[in-house]
Design an enzyme around this catalytic site. Structure first.
Site, PDB file in Angstrom:
ATOM      1  N   GLN A   1       3.546  -1.044 -11.241  1.00  0.00           N
ATOM      2  CA  GLN A   1       4.255  -2.130 -10.552  1.00  0.00           C
ATOM      3  C   GLN A   1       5.429  -1.579  -9.758  1.00  0.00           C
ATOM      4  O   GLN A   1       6.253  -0.827 -10.291  1.00  0.00           O
ATOM      5  CB  GLN A   1       4.745  -3.171 -11.575  1.00  0.00           C
TER       6      GLN A   1
ATOM      7  N   HIS B   1      -2.588  -9.482  -6.570  1.00  0.00           N
ATOM      8  CA  HIS B   1      -3.248  -8.964  -5.372  1.00  0.00           C
ATOM      9  C   HIS B   1      -4.651  -9.566  -5.297  1.00  0.00           C
ATOM     10  O   HIS B   1      -5.377  -9.568  -6.297  1.00  0.00           O
ATOM     11  CB  HIS B   1      -3.433  -7.444  -5.459  1.00  0.00           C
TER      12      HIS B   1
ATOM     13  N   HIS C   1       3.253 -10.902  -9.124  1.00  0.00           N
ATOM     14  CA  HIS C   1       2.358 -11.155  -7.996  1.00  0.00           C
ATOM     15  C   HIS C   1       0.946 -10.753  -8.358  1.00  0.00           C
ATOM     16  O   HIS C   1       0.727  -9.845  -9.157  1.00  0.00           O
ATOM     17  CB  HIS C   1       2.817 -10.401  -6.741  1.00  0.00           C
TER      18      HIS C   1
ATOM     19  N   ASP D   1      -0.487  -8.458   2.440  1.00  0.00           N
ATOM     20  CA  ASP D   1       0.219  -7.252   2.018  1.00  0.00           C
ATOM     21  C   ASP D   1       0.568  -6.421   3.250  1.00  0.00           C
ATOM     22  O   ASP D   1      -0.219  -6.296   4.185  1.00  0.00           O
ATOM     23  CB  ASP D   1      -0.663  -6.437   1.057  1.00  0.00           C
ATOM     24  N   ILE D   2       1.756  -5.836   3.224  1.00  0.00           N
ATOM     25  CA  ILE D   2       2.245  -5.071   4.372  1.00  0.00           C
ATOM     26  C   ILE D   2       1.489  -3.751   4.556  1.00  0.00           C
ATOM     27  O   ILE D   2       1.475  -3.193   5.659  1.00  0.00           O
ATOM     28  CB  ILE D   2       3.767  -4.815   4.221  1.00  0.00           C
TER      29      ILE D   2
ATOM     30  N   ASN E   1      -0.310  -5.812 -11.467  1.00  0.00           N
ATOM     31  CA  ASN E   1       0.273  -4.620 -12.079  1.00  0.00           C
ATOM     32  C   ASN E   1       1.491  -5.020 -12.904  1.00  0.00           C
ATOM     33  O   ASN E   1       2.362  -5.744 -12.416  1.00  0.00           O
ATOM     34  CB  ASN E   1       0.691  -3.623 -10.994  1.00  0.00           C
TER      35      ASN E   1
END
Ligand code: AMP
Length: 133
Positions: free
Chosen positions: A104, A112, A110, A39-40, A97
Site C-alpha cells: 500500500q 483497484h 481504495h 489511476d494516474i 493493498n
C-alpha cells in the site's frame, strides 16, 4: 503485523485531497459513499480506483470502523463502476493493498479495478503493463 506498523490517518494524503477537490482527478463516478477515478499510472487498459468518502486508512480500518450503510454503499459503487465500464461480461480484477506487505502506497482505503485484458491467475503481484500479471 502490529497495528503500530500502520500510520494514523493523514488528512493530507493524495486521495483525501482529491476528495476535498484540492487535487484534480479523472472522475468516473461519484455518489454519497464513494468516488471513482482513473489511476494516474494505469497498469491495465482500464485501471480505476474507488475510494470511500470517509477517513479510512485501509481495508482493515474500513472493515472495522465503517458503518453498515457505508460498507454496502461503497461495495455497491465498486460493482456499479465495473458494470458501467462494461467489464461484467469479459471480467475484471479487484485489488485492495493493505499495509507494508500489501504494497500500500496511499493510506486512504481504495479498491483497484483492472480490466480490458486477460490477467494471469498468478496473484502474488500487482498487474503489470509488461505482463499478464
Ligand atoms: P496502492 O496504495 O499501492 O494500492 O496504490 C496507490 C495507487 O494510487 C497507485 O496505483 C498510483 O498510481 C495511484 N495514484 C497515486 N496518486 C494518484 C493521483 N493523483 N491520481 C490517481 N491515481 C493516483
Amino acid at each position: 503485523m502490529s497495528d503500530s506498523m500502520i500510520p494514523a490517518y493523514d488528512r493530507t494524503n493524495v486521495f483525501a485531497r482529491i476528495l476535498r477537490g484540492e487535487l484534480p482527478c479523472k472522475k468516473v463516478y461519484e455518489d454519497d459513499f464513494a468516488l471513482a477515478f482513473h489511476d494516474i499510472a494505469p497498469l491495465a487498459p482500464i485501471h480505476v480506483l474507488v475510494i470511500p468518502k470517509g477517513d479510512y486508512i485501509s481495508q482493515a480500518d474500513f472493515g472495522a470502523k465503517a458503518p453498515p450503510e457505508m460498507m454496502v454503499g461503497f461495495w455497491r459503487a465498486v460493482s456499479k463502476v465495473a458494470r458501467d465500464l462494461g467489464l461484467d461480461t469479459e471480467g475484471y480484477r479487484i485489488v485492495a493493498n493493505h499495509g507494508p506487505n500489501g504494497g500500500q502506497l496511499v493510506f486512504h482505503f481504495h479498491v483497484h479495478i483492472f480490466g480490458g485484458r486477460t490477467m494471469s491467475h498468478a496473484m502474488g503481484s500487482m498487474p503489470s503493463p509488461d505482463n499478464a500479471g
